[in-house]
Design a protein around this motif. Structure first.
Motif, PDB file in Angstrom:
ATOM      1  N   CYS A 178       0.852  -1.194   0.000  1.00 15.44           N
ATOM      2  CA  CYS A 178       0.000   0.000   0.000  1.00 15.44           C
ATOM      3  C   CYS A 178       0.890   1.246   0.000  1.00 15.44           C
ATOM      4  O   CYS A 178       2.009   1.217   0.522  1.00 15.44           O
ATOM      5  CB  CYS A 178      -0.883  -0.017   1.246  1.00 15.44           C
ATOM      6  SG  CYS A 178      -2.034   1.360   1.306  1.00 15.44           S
ATOM      7  N   HIS A 181       0.332   4.889   4.967  1.00 16.01           N
ATOM      8  CA  HIS A 181       1.063   4.401   6.146  1.00 16.01           C
ATOM      9  C   HIS A 181       0.247   4.579   7.427  1.00 16.01           C
ATOM     10  O   HIS A 181       0.662   5.294   8.344  1.00 16.01           O
ATOM     11  CB  HIS A 181       2.399   5.140   6.271  1.00 16.01           C
ATOM     12  CG  HIS A 181       3.298   4.910   5.106  1.00 16.01           C
ATOM     13  ND1 HIS A 181       3.357   5.766   4.031  1.00 16.01           N
ATOM     14  CD2 HIS A 181       4.140   3.891   4.817  1.00 16.01           C
ATOM     15  CE1 HIS A 181       4.199   5.293   3.139  1.00 16.01           C
ATOM     16  NE2 HIS A 181       4.692   4.154   3.590  1.00 16.01           N
ATOM     17  N   PHE A 184      -1.563   1.666  12.430  1.00 17.21           N
ATOM     18  CA  PHE A 184      -1.942   0.365  13.003  1.00 17.21           C
ATOM     19  C   PHE A 184      -1.781  -0.791  12.015  1.00 17.21           C
ATOM     20  O   PHE A 184      -2.015  -1.951  12.363  1.00 17.21           O
ATOM     21  CB  PHE A 184      -3.413   0.413  13.466  1.00 17.21           C
ATOM     22  CG  PHE A 184      -4.346   0.826  12.351  1.00 17.21           C
ATOM     23  CD1 PHE A 184      -4.764  -0.076  11.403  1.00 17.21           C
ATOM     24  CD2 PHE A 184      -4.777   2.135  12.254  1.00 17.21           C
ATOM     25  CE1 PHE A 184      -5.597   0.305  10.368  1.00 17.21           C
ATOM     26  CE2 PHE A 184      -5.615   2.536  11.230  1.00 17.21           C
ATOM     27  CZ  PHE A 184      -6.020   1.618  10.277  1.00 17.21           C
ATOM     28  N   CYS A 185      -1.392  -0.486  10.775  1.00 14.56           N
ATOM     29  CA  CYS A 185      -1.462  -1.504   9.714  1.00 14.56           C
ATOM     30  C   CYS A 185      -0.160  -2.307   9.639  1.00 14.56           C
ATOM     31  O   CYS A 185       0.933  -1.734   9.668  1.00 14.56           O
ATOM     32  CB  CYS A 185      -1.736  -0.827   8.388  1.00 14.56           C
ATOM     33  SG  CYS A 185      -1.858  -1.989   7.012  1.00 14.56           S
ATOM     34  N   LEU A 187       1.138  -3.612   7.150  1.00 18.81           N
ATOM     35  CA  LEU A 187       1.928  -3.233   5.963  1.00 18.81           C
ATOM     36  C   LEU A 187       2.847  -2.068   6.286  1.00 18.81           C
ATOM     37  O   LEU A 187       3.973  -1.994   5.796  1.00 18.81           O
ATOM     38  CB  LEU A 187       1.009  -2.847   4.797  1.00 18.81           C
ATOM     39  CG  LEU A 187       0.089  -3.945   4.269  1.00 18.81           C
ATOM     40  CD1 LEU A 187      -0.715  -3.440   3.084  1.00 18.81           C
ATOM     41  CD2 LEU A 187       0.895  -5.165   3.860  1.00 18.81           C
ATOM     42  N   THR A 188       2.381  -1.137   7.127  1.00 15.19           N
ATOM     43  CA  THR A 188       3.230  -0.023   7.548  1.00 15.19           C
ATOM     44  C   THR A 188       4.405  -0.561   8.355  1.00 15.19           C
ATOM     45  O   THR A 188       5.545  -0.123   8.196  1.00 15.19           O
ATOM     46  CB  THR A 188       2.415   0.981   8.387  1.00 15.19           C
ATOM     47  OG1 THR A 188       1.248   1.323   7.659  1.00 15.19           O
ATOM     48  CG2 THR A 188       3.214   2.228   8.705  1.00 15.19           C
ATOM     49  N   ASN A 220      -4.383  -5.044  -1.381  1.00 11.53           N
ATOM     50  CA  ASN A 220      -4.635  -4.171  -0.231  1.00 11.53           C
ATOM     51  C   ASN A 220      -5.138  -2.815  -0.697  1.00 11.53           C
ATOM     52  O   ASN A 220      -5.888  -2.145   0.001  1.00 11.53           O
ATOM     53  CB  ASN A 220      -3.362  -3.975   0.584  1.00 11.53           C
ATOM     54  CG  ASN A 220      -2.879  -5.290   1.154  1.00 11.53           C
ATOM     55  OD1 ASN A 220      -1.895  -5.852   0.697  1.00 11.53           O
ATOM     56  ND2 ASN A 220      -3.594  -5.812   2.132  1.00 11.53           N
ATOM     57  N   LYS A 292      -4.292   8.096   9.293  1.00  8.62           N
ATOM     58  CA  LYS A 292      -5.142   7.712   8.166  1.00  8.62           C
ATOM     59  C   LYS A 292      -5.639   8.994   7.504  1.00  8.62           C
ATOM     60  O   LYS A 292      -6.851   9.278   7.432  1.00  8.62           O
ATOM     61  CB  LYS A 292      -6.278   6.805   8.650  1.00  8.62           C
ATOM     62  CG  LYS A 292      -7.004   6.123   7.516  1.00  8.62           C
ATOM     63  CD  LYS A 292      -7.261   4.675   7.725  1.00  8.62           C
ATOM     64  CE  LYS A 292      -7.645   4.024   6.406  1.00  8.62           C
ATOM     65  NZ  LYS A 292      -7.679   2.593   6.423  1.00  8.62           N
TER      66      LYS A 292
HETATM   67  S1  SF4 Z   1      -4.861   0.293   6.545  1.00  8.75           S
HETATM   68 FE1  SF4 Z   1      -5.303   0.257   4.358  1.00  8.75          FE
HETATM   69  S2  SF4 Z   1      -4.781   2.296   3.622  1.00  8.75           S
HETATM   70 FE2  SF4 Z   1      -3.797   2.056   5.606  1.00  8.75          FE
HETATM   71  S3  SF4 Z   1      -1.724   1.327   5.156  1.00  8.75           S
HETATM   72 FE3  SF4 Z   1      -2.999  -0.478   5.512  1.00  8.75          FE
HETATM   73  S4  SF4 Z   1      -3.725  -1.105   3.501  1.00  8.75           S
HETATM   74 FE4  SF4 Z   1      -2.977   1.003   3.323  1.00  8.75          FE
END
Ligand code: SF4
Length: 527
Positions: A178, A181, A184-185, A187-188, A220, A292
């Motif tokens: 994604c 950032h 809480f994610c 992926l971040t 994502n 967000k």
């Molecule tokens: S919560 Fe969604 S928008 Fe935010 S970093 Fe994760 S995948 Fe991306």
């Protein structure tokens, strides 16, 4: 079945190998139940299965979400290689299956990957033969290392033929990671850059799935920050749809997708029926606190309304953070949603989770907000793992009720009726049913999705909903006798100790050896 000699392939000097790929899962009910209708469905196993050469490997897949906990001794003793994946909080489940498989077949090679292994690389190395921190393609390297290159597929394509739990909808991936950032994610926390797939690879995935009515992009962020690639993907969708490969499609997009009205038109005209976007909250200050920011640039209610009026049903999840918001504040938000028939109801509700390795996790660690004796397994979105602004017993009552939308059911019913009147001429029957189902699921969450929930109710098992006191699931008791060397695999992995400090096993896990991810500017986002 353990100990059988590998099967020899006629005409080949290489023995044929057996592979079992499992999506490991702990259900939030803490019961060993199946959720065959849970959507979207797990696709990890079928993509991983694509790493094995078909002529030399017999591959089976198992999904614990739709099929329940895997306890079949014969199946667990069958493979030469066991490949495990799952969400971060399901790490212990990977250990359970490793113990079972090694008990039944001491020679089995165990390979584990996914977000839990990426978050706890050193801890994972202690348990698995191969702990893979990389992308799914890393599995080809593992296969080559273990058995030789001939056993790895020349090209990785998803094995839809093995995904018995995915019946009517093709699941494909056109991008990875994604460009935002959110703190809480996961992926971040992993910090990987957004990537787009080569269009020919996407075409091959869609064709490999065969002709099905629906196509779901499991990306994502299907929209991303490459506008040209987005338009080319829409072009490919139009071409393959016209060829009869599928009729409608759905995808996960970020909120910035909706800031350009032409995107909705492009999506609708190419057969898009459903979009999922992570709303998380309608409270702008909370959204800003978790970085967000893409959700704060335009009013979200208006965004959802426009999507529905364009003929696309809008799905989203809601995140309730009781560590920084009062119950009264969150309740007001739920009343706002159920009192606004112009928007859909949330498809699911979760508590905020300090997922290991995310900026939010480090923030909670620094602020010492995590509760003592929190198990990794507790981080499932329905167990309270942090101190709450309101007294904890009130928070428990609220969480217990919100799981079933207690106190809001009549509002949900009224909302659904008014929603139907507003959109019956704009949405097709399936889309309207999705809108209705979300309300029904919210009203009767566990019952609607569980085949054995009534058995659970009969037993009268009560939950505490608090990590410190919540007992481990039944699945922490071995389903059959395991070798004494593996008894420890059934001990829950702890996140905090009895004083609320980081547990010793996590200090040595590799988690703190990584540079905590920084929340920076949105990487190349255009909205
Ligand atoms: S919560 Fe969604 S928008 Fe935010 S970093 Fe994760 S995948 Fe991306």
């Amino acid at each position: 079945m353990s100990g059988l000699a590998p099967i020899q392939i006629p005409g080949s000097s290489l023995p044929r190998r057996r592979v079992l790929v499992v999506n490991c899962y702990f259900d939030y009910s803490r019961e060993p139940i199946r959720r065959p209708t849970k959507f979207p469905q797990a696709v990890g196993p079928i993509f991983l299965a694509g790493a094995f050469a078909r002529e030399l490997c017999e591959v089976r897949c198992y999904d614990e979400v739709s099929s329940g906990p895997l306890t079949d001794e014969a199946l667990l003793g069958w493979p030469d290689m066991l490949v495990l994946t799952g969400l971060t909080h399901c790490f212990d489940r990977m250990l359970h299956l490793t113990a079972y498989a090694r008990t039944r077949n001491p020679k089995v090679i165990v390979v584990a990957g996914g977000p839990a292994v990426r978050a706890l690389p050193l801890l994972a190395k202690k348990f698995f033969d191969y702990a893979c921190p990389g992308d799914i393609e890393e599995l080809r390297e593992v296969i080559t290392d273990a058995w030789g290159e001939a056993y790895a597929a020349a090209q990785m394509l998803p094995r839809f033929d093995l995904g018995y739990w995915i019946r009517f909808i093709s699941h494909v991936e056109s991008t990875r990671y994604c460009n935002f950032h959110c703190s809480f994610c996961s992926l971040t926390g992993e910090g990987r850059a957004y990537q787009t797939y080569d269009l020919e690879h996407l075409r091959r995935q869609i064709l490999a799935a065969g002709k099905r009515r629906k196509l779901l992009f499991v990306d994502n962020n299907f929209y991303g920050n490459d506008r040209e690639h987005f338009r080319r993907r829409i072009g490919l969708i139009q071409e393959l749809r016209a060829a009869g490969q599928f009729r409608n499609w759905a995808a996960l997009v970020t909120n910035d997708f909706f800031t350009r009205p032409e995107n909705l038109a492009l999506a609708r005209d190419s057969g898009c029926e459903l979009l999922f976007s992570g709303v998380e909250s309608f409270d702008s200050s909370w959204l800003r606190s978790v970085n967000k920011l893409q959700n704060t640039s335009a009013p979200q209610i208006e965004m959802i309304r426009r999507c529905l009026n364009a003929g696309i049903v809008f799905c989203y999840g809601l995140m309730l953070d009781l560590s920084t918001r009062t119950i009264a504040d969150v309740r007001r938000e739920l009343e706002l949603i159920t009192g606004t028939p112009e928007i859909t109801l949330p498809a699911f509700i979760t508590l905020s989770i300090p997922i290991l390795g995310t900026p939010y996790f480090y923030e909670c660690l620094n602020n010492r907000t995590m509760l003592p004796n929190t198990k990794l397994r507790d981080m499932d979105g329905i167990t309270i793992v942090q101190q709450t602004l309101d007294p904890i017993d009130q928070a428990v009552e609220f969480v217990r009720g919100v799981e079933h939308f207690r106190g809001l059911r009549s509002r949900v019913i009224k909302h659904s009726v008014r929603f139907w009147k507003l959109y019956r001429s704009k949405l097709n029957p399936l889309q309207l049913a999705i809108g209705f189902e979300q309300g029904l699921l919210l009203s009767a969450h566990t019952l609607m999705t569980s085949t054995t929930a009534f058995g659970w109710m009969k037993k009268g098992r009560t939950r505490t909903y608090v990590s410190t006191t919540e007992p481990a699931d039944q699945t922490y008791t071995p389903a059959f006798r395991v070798d004494s060397r593996f008894q420890q695999y059934f001990q829950p992995t702890m996140v905090t100790d009895r004083n609320g400090n980081l547990a010793n096993e996590l200090i040595d896990s590799g988690l703190l050896k990584r540079e905590p991810p920084r929340i920076g500017q949105r990487a190349g986002a255009s909205a």
